[in-house]
Motif scaffolding. Structure first.
Motif, PDB file in Angstrom:
ATOM      1  N   ARG A   1     -16.162  -4.599  41.532  1.00 47.99           N
ATOM      2  CA  ARG A   1     -16.347  -3.237  41.374  1.00 47.99           C
ATOM      3  C   ARG A   1     -16.566  -2.947  39.890  1.00 47.99           C
ATOM      4  NH1 ARG A   1     -11.427  -4.077  43.186  1.00 47.99           N
ATOM      5  NH2 ARG A   1      -9.808  -3.107  41.681  1.00 47.99           N
TER       6      ARG A   1
ATOM      7  N   ARG B   1     -18.679  -0.568  36.952  1.00 56.45           N
ATOM      8  CA  ARG B   1     -19.861   0.628  36.204  1.00 56.45           C
ATOM      9  C   ARG B   1     -20.951  -0.052  35.519  1.00 56.45           C
ATOM     10  NH1 ARG B   1     -20.727   5.794  36.219  1.00 56.45           N
ATOM     11  NH2 ARG B   1     -21.547   6.752  34.384  1.00 56.45           N
TER      12      ARG B   1
ATOM     13  N   GLY C   1     -24.688   3.291  38.074  1.00 59.50           N
ATOM     14  CA  GLY C   1     -23.837   3.844  38.553  1.00 59.50           C
ATOM     15  C   GLY C   1     -22.340   3.211  38.805  1.00 59.50           C
ATOM     16  N   GLU C   2     -21.666   3.833  39.364  1.00 62.84           N
ATOM     17  CA  GLU C   2     -20.167   3.264  39.525  1.00 62.84           C
ATOM     18  C   GLU C   2     -19.983   2.715  41.110  1.00 62.84           C
ATOM     19  OE1 GLU C   2     -15.633   4.272  39.706  1.00 62.84           O
ATOM     20  OE2 GLU C   2     -16.858   5.535  38.606  1.00 62.84           O
ATOM     21  N   ARG C   3     -19.666   1.376  41.408  1.00 59.30           N
ATOM     22  CA  ARG C   3     -19.593   1.005  42.631  1.00 59.30           C
ATOM     23  C   ARG C   3     -18.198   0.626  42.669  1.00 59.30           C
ATOM     24  NH1 ARG C   3     -25.003  -0.213  44.519  1.00 59.30           N
ATOM     25  NH2 ARG C   3     -24.159  -1.881  45.637  1.00 59.30           N
ATOM     26  N   ASN C   4     -17.573   1.078  43.830  1.00 57.02           N
ATOM     27  CA  ASN C   4     -16.339   0.882  43.963  1.00 57.02           C
ATOM     28  C   ASN C   4     -15.889  -0.161  45.285  1.00 57.02           C
ATOM     29  OD1 ASN C   4     -16.601   2.178  46.514  1.00 57.02           O
ATOM     30  ND2 ASN C   4     -15.559   4.241  46.084  1.00 57.02           N
TER      31      ASN C   4
END
Length: 100
Positions: A39, A41, A45-48
């Motif tokens: 996970r 950024r 974008g951000e990948r959680n």
């Protein structure tokens, strides 16, 4: 201690590419790999990783420099234009070279 030099190929990408990348590694003759959830950024974008299909993986494989460079060229051409992906190489010292 006696060591030998190999190359560590690291790929961070979308989890949906895992089966395809594993076929590519097998076809190239790599004997092993490690995959972990990832996970973070970046440009996409951000990948959680809270939902496996939208998550990222970190794939690591130790191989010869030649294999690593062929794989890097392949993924650059095949996947970079359409997928969130980074890849990098590092020189590593290993013991038990017969494992790789």
């Amino acid at each position: 201690m006696q060591t030998e030099t190999r190359t560590l190929l690291t790929i961070v990408t979308e989890a949906t590419l895992e089966p395809t990348l594993l076929r590519t590694l097998t076809r190239e003759g790599l004997r092993g790999y490690t995959i972990t959830d990832a996970r973070g950024r970046g440009d996409h974008g951000e990948r959680n990783a809270s939902w496996s299909e939208s998550g990222n993986i970190r794939l690591e494989a130790i191989c010869t420099r030649e294999q690593a460079e062929r794989l890097m060229e392949h993924i650059k051409i095949r996947y970079y234009p359409d997928y969130a992906m980074i890849a990098f190489l590092q020189t590593v010292e290993i013991v038990r070279p017969e494992k790789f």
